[in-house]
Design an enzyme around this catalytic site. Structure first.
Site, PDB file in Angstrom:
ATOM      1  N   ASP A   1       2.477   5.503  -7.114  1.00  0.00           N
ATOM      2  CA  ASP A   1       3.796   5.065  -6.509  1.00  0.00           C
ATOM      3  C   ASP A   1       4.905   5.259  -7.320  1.00  0.00           C
ATOM      4  O   ASP A   1       5.994   5.257  -6.872  1.00  0.00           O
ATOM      5  CB  ASP A   1       3.696   4.060  -5.488  1.00  0.00           C
ATOM      6  CG  ASP A   1       2.844   4.293  -4.329  1.00  0.00           C
ATOM      7  OD1 ASP A   1       2.922   5.175  -3.675  1.00  0.00           O
ATOM      8  OD2 ASP A   1       2.055   3.316  -3.854  1.00  0.00           O
TER       9      ASP A   1
ATOM     10  N   HIS B   1       0.882  -1.072  -0.025  1.00  0.00           N
ATOM     11  CA  HIS B   1       0.217  -0.090  -0.072  1.00  0.00           C
ATOM     12  C   HIS B   1       0.751   1.369  -0.005  1.00  0.00           C
ATOM     13  O   HIS B   1       1.653   1.399  -0.980  1.00  0.00           O
ATOM     14  CB  HIS B   1      -0.863   0.005   1.201  1.00  0.00           C
ATOM     15  CG  HIS B   1      -2.088   0.919   1.331  1.00  0.00           C
ATOM     16  ND1 HIS B   1      -2.418   1.640   0.056  1.00  0.00           N
ATOM     17  CD2 HIS B   1      -2.801   1.400   2.239  1.00  0.00           C
ATOM     18  CE1 HIS B   1      -3.321   2.417   0.796  1.00  0.00           C
ATOM     19  NE2 HIS B   1      -3.715   2.164   1.751  1.00  0.00           N
TER      20      HIS B   1
ATOM     21  N   HIS C   1      -2.723  -2.427  -9.857  1.00  0.00           N
ATOM     22  CA  HIS C   1      -3.678  -1.784  -8.999  1.00  0.00           C
ATOM     23  C   HIS C   1      -4.879  -2.232  -8.874  1.00  0.00           C
ATOM     24  O   HIS C   1      -5.341  -2.800 -10.065  1.00  0.00           O
ATOM     25  CB  HIS C   1      -3.815  -0.177  -9.528  1.00  0.00           C
ATOM     26  CG  HIS C   1      -4.591   0.586  -8.236  1.00  0.00           C
ATOM     27  ND1 HIS C   1      -5.784   0.511  -7.696  1.00  0.00           N
ATOM     28  CD2 HIS C   1      -3.801   1.680  -7.340  1.00  0.00           C
ATOM     29  CE1 HIS C   1      -6.012   1.250  -6.816  1.00  0.00           C
ATOM     30  NE2 HIS C   1      -4.896   1.837  -6.501  1.00  0.00           N
TER      31      HIS C   1
HETATM   32  N1  ACO Z   1       4.414  -7.132 -10.842  1.00  0.00           N
HETATM   33  C1  ACO Z   1       4.235  -8.221 -11.300  1.00  0.00           C
HETATM   34  N2  ACO Z   1       3.154  -8.841 -11.366  1.00  0.00           N
HETATM   35  C2  ACO Z   1       2.143  -8.149 -10.794  1.00  0.00           C
HETATM   36  C3  ACO Z   1       2.034  -7.125 -10.248  1.00  0.00           C
HETATM   37  C4  ACO Z   1       3.331  -6.328 -10.405  1.00  0.00           C
HETATM   38  N3  ACO Z   1       3.522  -5.123  -9.541  1.00  0.00           N
HETATM   39  N4  ACO Z   1       0.953  -6.703  -9.673  1.00  0.00           N
HETATM   40  C5  ACO Z   1      -0.015  -7.711 -10.015  1.00  0.00           C
HETATM   41  N5  ACO Z   1       0.691  -8.741 -10.879  1.00  0.00           N
HETATM   42  C6  ACO Z   1       0.266  -9.959 -11.458  1.00  0.00           C
HETATM   43  C7  ACO Z   1      -0.150 -10.946 -10.438  1.00  0.00           C
HETATM   44  O1  ACO Z   1       1.220 -11.941 -10.249  1.00  0.00           O
HETATM   45  C8  ACO Z   1      -1.282 -11.715 -10.860  1.00  0.00           C
HETATM   46  O2  ACO Z   1      -0.725 -12.607 -11.931  1.00  0.00           O
HETATM   47  P1  ACO Z   1      -1.388 -13.971 -12.014  1.00  0.00           P
HETATM   48  O3  ACO Z   1      -2.822 -13.771 -12.586  1.00  0.00           O
HETATM   49  O4  ACO Z   1      -0.662 -14.644 -13.171  1.00  0.00           O
HETATM   50  O5  ACO Z   1      -1.360 -14.728 -10.412  1.00  0.00           O
HETATM   51  C9  ACO Z   1      -1.867 -10.626 -11.658  1.00  0.00           C
HETATM   52  O6  ACO Z   1      -1.210  -9.543 -11.960  1.00  0.00           O
HETATM   53  C10 ACO Z   1      -3.320 -10.122 -10.840  1.00  0.00           C
HETATM   54  O7  ACO Z   1      -2.370  -9.810  -9.485  1.00  0.00           O
HETATM   55  P2  ACO Z   1      -3.054  -9.584  -7.937  1.00  0.00           P
HETATM   56  O8  ACO Z   1      -2.012  -9.535  -6.905  1.00  0.00           O
HETATM   57  O9  ACO Z   1      -4.318 -10.594  -7.788  1.00  0.00           O
HETATM   58  O10 ACO Z   1      -3.717  -8.221  -7.849  1.00  0.00           O
HETATM   59  P3  ACO Z   1      -4.403  -7.093  -6.767  1.00  0.00           P
HETATM   60  O11 ACO Z   1      -5.417  -6.649  -7.100  1.00  0.00           O
HETATM   61  O12 ACO Z   1      -4.420  -8.412  -5.614  1.00  0.00           O
HETATM   62  O13 ACO Z   1      -3.111  -6.490  -6.223  1.00  0.00           O
HETATM   63  C11 ACO Z   1      -1.480  -4.698  -5.886  1.00  0.00           C
HETATM   64  C12 ACO Z   1      -2.800  -5.131  -6.500  1.00  0.00           C
HETATM   65  C13 ACO Z   1      -1.208  -5.198  -4.683  1.00  0.00           C
HETATM   66  C14 ACO Z   1      -1.483  -3.235  -6.046  1.00  0.00           C
HETATM   67  C15 ACO Z   1      -0.440  -5.481  -7.109  1.00  0.00           C
HETATM   68  O14 ACO Z   1      -0.468  -4.834  -8.167  1.00  0.00           O
HETATM   69  C16 ACO Z   1       1.084  -5.315  -6.433  1.00  0.00           C
HETATM   70  O15 ACO Z   1       1.500  -5.795  -5.747  1.00  0.00           O
HETATM   71  N6  ACO Z   1       1.667  -4.162  -7.206  1.00  0.00           N
HETATM   72  C17 ACO Z   1       2.898  -3.627  -6.559  1.00  0.00           C
HETATM   73  C18 ACO Z   1       2.947  -3.040  -5.105  1.00  0.00           C
HETATM   74  C19 ACO Z   1       2.330  -1.697  -5.650  1.00  0.00           C
HETATM   75  O16 ACO Z   1       2.770  -0.661  -6.286  1.00  0.00           O
HETATM   76  N7  ACO Z   1       1.409  -1.191  -4.684  1.00  0.00           N
HETATM   77  C20 ACO Z   1       0.696   0.048  -4.619  1.00  0.00           C
HETATM   78  C21 ACO Z   1      -0.541   0.006  -5.064  1.00  0.00           C
HETATM   79  S1  ACO Z   1      -1.115   1.731  -4.954  1.00  0.00           S
HETATM   80  C22 ACO Z   1      -1.557   2.076  -3.541  1.00  0.00           C
HETATM   81  O17 ACO Z   1      -1.606   1.612  -2.443  1.00  0.00           O
HETATM   82  C23 ACO Z   1      -1.402   3.538  -3.332  1.00  0.00           C
END
Ligand code: ACO
Length: 421
Positions: free
Chosen positions: A357, A262, A301
């Site tokens: 971010d 987050h 996201h």
């Molecule tokens: N890098 C690589 N792969 C990713 C990323 C990433 N940053 N984000 C999602 N994926 C992939 C997952 O591995 C998943 O792949 P799969 O279907 O093959 O298993 C798919 O995309 C869906 O991802 P989820 O984790 O289910 O997405 P969720 O909605 O639960 O998570 C999150 C969202 C936590 C923001 C995620 O995208 C992430 O971890 N991003 C990196 C951290 C980040 O930048 N967070 C800031 C968010 S904005 C904020 O809070 C202000």
């Protein structure tokens, strides 16, 4: 009835028609038919936990509006105190309202001396400033015990004002403590971002931030001010729903923001860019992401399946900042990462785009903030949003949060004495 859905229980043929109102269906109607059968929704990805009039987000179109006003217009023309007022009260203030509001959130910027001398000093010398902030905000509740009277609107306003005013002071004090620097009192003649920058960086009255940097700080605070029912706002609401005082509820929001998925993501982005090290290593890094070795931090996201509108504005702000100060060498790595990722099927098929971010940390670093302060900056910006949702929840007199679970543990069994195990 207008638009509706019909749910049929195939065990007995009973069905119920539920109207679709404002894009939602009332779960109480489902429960009438199917009591004891719960929606299984980990991470609350498909559940609207409340109605809210604070922020509108369209993740498909990449739209964010505060109280109906596009984020792009607010970032261009407004101030952070004005946006805070808008979020709290639903309308832009007139001149008299803004003057009174600005006066109030300026007059309450000081924190009790015990904070600096007793509370912060009790922490380890290299404590993470976000840990200090979480504790500091929770600690405020003990200085203002009247905050417990949450159903008095005037009392709520007093706490809201205090929190918006004191958050930068608490944040800067946390930073200066971790650096062993003397505390810098707030200068109430300054505007909100300037005051904060001076509390952070002034030593001996010589620091005067470049106007371009003050502008960047203003924009970043505004862009972080609200984002609907995100993790930290939900944490604030969950705690607030038990009628805890607002300091305790906002401390829960800060705690949720601390995590790297987050508010900690911007710090993680800089660590990632440092780890990649140079422009030529980007392709290898992306290959590792696709193999599942690591995530591309600052990408993806839960809501946005398009470019995060805040990232568009921050990317432009980064270019403005780097016109007046030396370019952060990590910017080139970030730009290449974005270019490679946006052309790669892994990211395209999962609809992963830069989020808020991805570029914010580069600006923070350029302004002189150490990485462990990034989430603290996010917390200052998000405070009006947390408070607006908390206030809205109290006004709605909403029920205490109490989700269900699908129990998958052991069935009934008898206790076994330790010698018999
Ligand atoms: N890098 C690589 N792969 C990713 C990323 C990433 N940053 N984000 C999602 N994926 C992939 C997952 O591995 C998943 O792949 P799969 O279907 O093959 O298993 C798919 O995309 C869906 O991802 P989820 O984790 O289910 O997405 P969720 O909605 O639960 O998570 C999150 C969202 C936590 C923001 C995620 O995208 C992430 O971890 N991003 C990196 C951290 C980040 O930048 N967070 C800031 C968010 S904005 C904020 O809070 C202000």
């Amino acid at each position: 009835m207008g638009e509706s859905i019909t749910v049929t229980d195939n065990r007995n043929g009973a069905s119920v028609e539920i109207p679709i109102v404002d894009g939602g269906v009332d779960s109480a109607r489902w429960r009438d038919l199917l009591g004891g059968v719960w929606f299984y929704d980990p991470g609350m990805a498909s559940t609207a936990v409340t109605s809210s009039a604070v922020a509108e987000i369209d993740g498909e179109a990449g739209i964010l509006r505060y109280r109906g006003y596009p984020i792009e217009q607010l970032a261009r023309s407004s101030t952070f105190p004005e946006v805070a007022y808008l979020l709290m009260y639903g309308e832009l203030p007139d001149e008299a309202q803004l003057a009174e509001w600005s006066y109030d959130i300026t007059r309450h910027t000081f924190i009790h001396e015990n904070f600096r001398k007793r509370i912060y000093d009790a922490f380890h010398y290299d404590a993470h400033p976000m840990g200090l902030l979480v504790s500091g905000v929770a600690g405020l509740s003990t200085f203002y015990p009247e905050a417990k009277d949450i159903f008095d609107p005037e009392n709520r306003r007093a706490q809201v004002v205090r929190m918006i005013a004191k958050m930068p002071t608490l944040a800067a004090a946390a930073y200066r403590f971790s650096r062993g620097l003397p505390f810098q009192f707030p200068d109430n003649e300054d505007d909100y971002p300037t005051r904060f920058l001076k509390m952070m960086f002034d030593i001996g009255g010589e620091y005067q931030p470049d106007p371009a940097l003050v502008q960047a700080m203003r924009v970043l605070f505004i862009l972080h001010a609200d984002h609907g029912q995100n993790c930290s706002t939900t944490a604030t609401r969950v705690v607030g729903s038990s009628h805890a005082d607002p300091y305790t509820a906002i401390a829960a929001g800060c705690a949720a923001l601390y995590g790297p998925l987050h508010g900690g993501a911007n710090e993680a982005v800089i660590n990632m860019l440092n780890g990649i090290g140079d422009y030529d290593s980007v392709d290898d890094f992306i290959a590792g992401v696709k193999e599942g070795k690591q995530r591309l931090m600052g990408f993806g996201h839960r809501i946005y399946k398009n470019y995060d509108p805040r990232a568009v504005i921050i990317k432009a702000a980064a270019h403005d900042v780097f016109k007046v100060i030396d370019k952060n060498p990590l910017l080139d790595i970030a730009l290449k990462l974005e270019e490679v990722a946006l052309a790669d099927d892994y990211f395209i098929s999962r609809r992963l785009y830069p989020n808020v971010d991805f570029y914010s940390g580069l600006i923070y670093q350029a302004l002189g903030f150490p990485t462990n302060m990034f989430t603290v900056l996010f917390a200052i910006g998000r405070t009006p949003g947390w408070l607006a949702h908390w206030n809205e929840m109290v006004e709605q007199n909403s029920r205490i949060y109490r989700p269900r679970q699908i129990y998958t543990g052991a069935p009934l069994r008898d206790y076994v004495a330790i010698e018999d195990r």
